[in-house]
Design an enzyme around this catalytic site. Sequence first.
Site, short mmCIF file in Angstrom:
data_model
loop_
_atom_site.label_atom_id
_atom_site.label_comp_id
_atom_site.label_asym_id
_atom_site.label_seq_id
_atom_site.Cartn_x
_atom_site.Cartn_y
_atom_site.Cartn_z
N HIS A 175 0.86 -1.18 0.00
CA HIS A 175 0.00 0.00 0.00
C HIS A 175 0.89 1.23 0.00
O HIS A 175 1.94 1.22 0.64
CB HIS A 175 -0.90 0.00 1.24
N ASP A 187 -8.06 -5.54 0.33
CA ASP A 187 -8.53 -6.32 -0.81
C ASP A 187 -8.16 -7.79 -0.71
O ASP A 187 -8.73 -8.62 -1.41
CB ASP A 187 -7.95 -5.75 -2.10
N1 ACO Z 1 4.08 -7.58 -4.74
C1 ACO Z 1 5.42 -7.59 -4.92
N2 ACO Z 1 6.23 -6.51 -4.76
C2 ACO Z 1 5.63 -5.37 -4.42
C3 ACO Z 1 4.24 -5.28 -4.23
C4 ACO Z 1 3.45 -6.43 -4.40
N3 ACO Z 1 2.13 -6.40 -4.22
N4 ACO Z 1 3.92 -4.00 -3.90
C5 ACO Z 1 5.08 -3.33 -3.87
N5 ACO Z 1 6.11 -4.14 -4.20
C6 ACO Z 1 7.54 -3.79 -4.23
C7 ACO Z 1 7.87 -2.90 -5.41
O1 ACO Z 1 8.25 -3.67 -6.54
C8 ACO Z 1 9.01 -2.07 -4.87
O2 ACO Z 1 10.18 -2.88 -4.86
P1 ACO Z 1 11.65 -2.19 -5.07
O3 ACO Z 1 11.81 -1.23 -3.93
O4 ACO Z 1 12.60 -3.34 -5.04
O5 ACO Z 1 11.59 -1.52 -6.42
C9 ACO Z 1 8.62 -1.85 -3.39
O6 ACO Z 1 7.80 -2.99 -3.07
C10 ACO Z 1 7.87 -0.57 -3.15
O7 ACO Z 1 6.70 -0.57 -3.96
P2 ACO Z 1 6.13 0.67 -4.78
O8 ACO Z 1 5.57 0.15 -6.08
O9 ACO Z 1 7.18 1.74 -4.86
O10 ACO Z 1 5.00 1.13 -3.83
P3 ACO Z 1 3.83 2.10 -4.24
O11 ACO Z 1 3.49 2.84 -3.02
O12 ACO Z 1 4.17 2.89 -5.45
O13 ACO Z 1 2.69 1.07 -4.67
C11 ACO Z 1 0.76 -0.32 -4.62
C12 ACO Z 1 1.62 0.70 -3.86
C13 ACO Z 1 0.39 0.23 -6.00
C14 ACO Z 1 -0.51 -0.57 -3.83
C15 ACO Z 1 1.59 -1.63 -4.78
O14 ACO Z 1 1.96 -2.11 -3.50
C16 ACO Z 1 0.82 -2.70 -5.54
O15 ACO Z 1 0.80 -2.67 -6.77
N6 ACO Z 1 0.16 -3.68 -4.82
C17 ACO Z 1 -0.64 -4.68 -5.48
C18 ACO Z 1 -1.97 -4.10 -5.91
C19 ACO Z 1 -2.90 -3.86 -4.73
O16 ACO Z 1 -3.12 -4.75 -3.90
N7 ACO Z 1 -3.50 -2.65 -4.70
C20 ACO Z 1 -4.48 -2.31 -3.68
C21 ACO Z 1 -4.16 -1.02 -3.02
S1 ACO Z 1 -5.29 -0.80 -1.70
C22 ACO Z 1 -6.71 -0.17 -2.40
O17 ACO Z 1 -6.75 0.41 -3.45
C23 ACO Z 1 -7.91 -0.41 -1.58
#
Ligand code: ACO
Length: 435
Positions: free
Chosen positions: A312, A370
């Site tokens: 998140h 979720d």
């Molecule tokens: N699975 C694997 N790796 C992940 C995940 C994941 N679900 N989420 C983040 N990471 C990793 C990224 O690749 C990144 O790795 P790095 O530092 O080696 O490059 C690190 O964790 C940080 O992640 P970011 O993408 O920079 O985090 P951001 O805040 O931009 O993204 C997001 C947040 C979009 C929610 C992301 O975690 C994601 O795509 N999760 C899966 C989708 C999801 O469940 N979304 C629901 C959000 S809640 C809602 O809307 C109710």
Amino acid sequence: MRIAENKATLSFSNGTSVDLPVYHGHMGPDVIDIRKLYGQTGMFTYDPGFLSTASCQSAITYIDGDKGELLYRGYPIEQLATQCDYLDTCYLLLKGDLPNLKERQDFHKIIISHTMVHEQMQFFLRGFRRDAHPMAVLTGLVGALSAFYHDSTDISNPEHREIAAVRLIAQMPTLVAMAYKYGVGEPYVYPRSELSYAGNFLRMMFAIPSEDYRVNPVLERALDRIFILHADHEQNASTSTVRLCGSSGTNPFAAIAAGVACLWGPAHGGANEACLNMLEDIQRQGGIAKVGQFIDQVKDKSSGIKLMGFGHRVYKNYDPRAKLMQDTCNEVLSELGLENDPLFKLAKQLEQIALEDDYFVQRKLYPNVDFYSGIVQRAIGVPVNLFTGIFALARTVGWVAQLNEMIGDPEYKIGRPRQLFTGSVARNVKPIEQR
Ligand code: ACO
């Protein structure tokens, strides 16, 4: 109240500097006011994705992502989810405090008695293909409300805003249920005013004219909890979309339709659908035995696979909504005799592995709401492609509250971000034979 007690000094290597006011909120990080930066330095700030930018001041929802805390108007989500219902939560978000008994009765009555949509809406719906994604249909239907209600289109008029809020909150369940019924080819079920908000939605979704329908109180409570947990989440992508769209003074129904469109994406509201599809994929490929292999793929950045329902932007701790959803999940599965549901077991296994794995621990990736809401909805009988529609239904009150707050803010201006231009510098159009 916002107080500028401190200032931040921005110094440049040429020896010049500018002072910028720093404001304290009531909770959370201070903010540096950069509004005069361009005027004083000729420079913009650069912050794609708003990683460090507060786009507004707001008194509605507070999140402490490190603690895993979520407050609506100061009340912890855990207390609201266990002691109030969704319409109490709507009242709270819109008006600033929980209703007393009389206010509660009046508000419930006004919402429950505005649930019918214009009869013409069904003909509008008929223009869609039956296999259209419900979010495509819903984006259209919500936008279309602006064409039906000419007496509540002026967002600068508080009365219009109030009427639009009631209509949106009351009619979203009807529209979501209609989108569903249209897709499966069943007749629409009209709302009934003696039922609760969640009970009414269940009936509009699952009743058929040839049989009686009894609302199951466990499922009703579960759905109501899903609505409460999704009601608002401060300046997330769809809410910021609604604010930006509404900042031009557009029609309120159109602004909310923009929020629905934004929510559809898999990185936002579409995550519960994507999460369930992911669980079903793993199940098809061998279930629990394949969890380790799947986690390895997630950790391999070149695979492009994410563990959906994890991570998140704001929570760097367990999402408090996920804990509440997990309790609801247990209750619903036990009510329906699905305790041994393989997808639920698979989800638990994935969660356990991910919570112990260094990759997830180091990046502070925890389950978000979720992760469990999809399993609950699937158990209730909601088709996977309607999950985000239900999220949109629940979030409508948050969008409306945030939109109305923005319009009431004397500092509100049309939203107009700047850019760092990286395209071609000015050049001349050459005659076609020389290009
Ligand atoms: N699975 C694997 N790796 C992940 C995940 C994941 N679900 N989420 C983040 N990471 C990793 C990224 O690749 C990144 O790795 P790095 O530092 O080696 O490059 C690190 O964790 C940080 O992640 P970011 O993408 O920079 O985090 P951001 O805040 O931009 O993204 C997001 C947040 C979009 C929610 C992301 O975690 C994601 O795509 N999760 C899966 C989708 C999801 O469940 N979304 C629901 C959000 S809640 C809602 O809307 C109710």
